[in-house]
Design an enzyme around this catalytic site. Structure first.
Site, mmCIF file in Angstrom:
data_model
loop_
_atom_site.group_PDB
_atom_site.id
_atom_site.type_symbol
_atom_site.label_atom_id
_atom_site.label_comp_id
_atom_site.label_asym_id
_atom_site.label_seq_id
_atom_site.Cartn_x
_atom_site.Cartn_y
_atom_site.Cartn_z
ATOM 1 N N SER A 135 -10.802 -3.737 3.540
ATOM 2 C CA SER A 135 -9.603 -4.266 2.906
ATOM 3 C C SER A 135 -8.820 -5.178 3.863
ATOM 4 O O SER A 135 -9.322 -6.226 4.255
ATOM 5 C CB SER A 135 -8.747 -3.123 2.366
ATOM 6 O OG SER A 135 -7.982 -3.577 1.263
ATOM 7 N N LYS A 187 15.382 -3.084 -12.716
ATOM 8 C CA LYS A 187 15.813 -2.813 -11.343
ATOM 9 C C LYS A 187 15.242 -1.500 -10.804
ATOM 10 O O LYS A 187 14.928 -1.371 -9.622
ATOM 11 C CB LYS A 187 17.349 -2.785 -11.278
ATOM 12 C CG LYS A 187 17.911 -2.511 -9.887
ATOM 13 C CD LYS A 187 17.478 -3.591 -8.901
ATOM 14 C CE LYS A 187 18.040 -3.320 -7.518
ATOM 15 N NZ LYS A 187 17.512 -4.271 -6.525
#
Length: 313
Positions: A135, A187
């Site tokens: 990765s 949010k």
């Protein structure tokens, strides 16, 4: 023992226990210094370590925080390349990689620092993957001219993962309700205190898709002999053995670190060279396989929330 000294020691211990006196058992990190490892001659090959979880967070000072604090991996790599750039005798660089990856931004920043150094100096660079180069670590390896895996290496895992813990089931069992007051609809999205809605998941997916596109583009730039559509087919997140990676073109060769050192000497047209690395006080480098000291930091977990270029089985 002198009675006065004994009483003073007791008083100090009492003060520490009461929180009146704090004792910092960590020592400040020392500057990097060059350490020869093997070989001889004025010309040098520099080993740079990419080891452990890749992060922009400072690394703690060992068990329970006792000992030397180390800068973050991002900070240390930036320090290494600036130190190396001042030394005109460095004729080649080997990235000694042993990492499952880490955060997206830290992986990208280290790649950027190494790419800028390589562009400024035109020094040939090899990535040598040891146990693991997955990765974000594989992302960083794309900066090298040549990627070499050891016979037992695990690599690949091209992709992005977002780790999001959820405690809603536990709260239900405890009879606890969590309320959020936010300034906008999204949010509080991703909060472990509330179930994730489909529209929130779709937004996170767009972010992951963008970061994944950047990863694939970096591999396309680093593996120019592979067609972009071939890379896209390989970049489904799976891991590869060294042999599989060689057959698919994700690495250039299979070999050991000493093989890469000899090959890099030939590339740089060096008859002989001293292999060096940069260490801090207390680090011991007895051979080219002596990696950095791995600190145990109980305050940092690789499983934290966020967007990660990470293989985490």
């Amino acid at each position: 023992m002198n009675r006065g000294v004994t009483l003073a020691a007791i008083a100090l211990g009492t003060a520490i226990a009461a929180g009146c006196v704090s004792v910092n058992l960590r020592t400040a990190p020392q500057p990097l210094k060059e350490t020869p490892i093997s070989g001889e001659g004025r010309d040098k090959i520099l080993l740079i370590d990419i080891a452990g979880f890749i992060s922009g967070e400072r690394r703690g000072g060992g068990v329970l925080g006792v000992g030397e604090q180390r800068p973050s991996m991002v900070s240390e790599i930036a320090e290494v390349v600036r130190t190396a750039e001042r030394d005109k005798q460095i004729k080649g660089v080997i990235l000694r990689i042993n990492s499952p990856g880490g955060t997206v931004t830290a992986s990208d920043t280290i790649y950027h620092e190494l790419a800028a150094y390589k562009q400024r100096t035109q020094v040939p660079m090899t990535a040598q993957i040891l146990d693991l180069g997955a990765s974000g670590a594989y992302y960083i390896a794309q900066v090298a001219d040549r990627i070499v895996a050891q016979p037992t290496t695990i690599t690949g895992s091209i992709g992005v993962i977002m780790v999001r813990p959820s405690v809603t089931g536990l709260l239900d069992k405890l009879g606890v309700q969590a309320e959020q007051i936010t300034s906008g609809t999204y949010k509080g999205m991703g909060s472990p205190l509330t179930p994730m809605r489909d529209d929130e998941r779709a937004i996170f997916q767009t972010v992951i898709d963008d970061l994944y596109t950047r990863f694939v583009a970096t591999v396309v730039a680093g593996r120019p002999h592979l067609a972009p559509e071939r890379i896209a087919a390989l970049a489904d997140g799976r891991i590869y053995t060294a042999q599989q990676a060689k057959e698919t073109g994700l690495v250039d060769d299979i070999g050991y670190l000493q093989d890469s050192i000899e090959a890099l000497k030939r590339t740089a047209k060096l008859d002989r060279a001293t292999v060096v690395t940069y260490t801090r006080t207390g680090d011991y480098q007895g051979s080219v396989y002596a990696g950095p000291v791995v600190n145990v930091d109980l305050g940092v977990s690789p499983a934290h929330s966020g967007f990660l270029y990470l293989w985490q089985p």
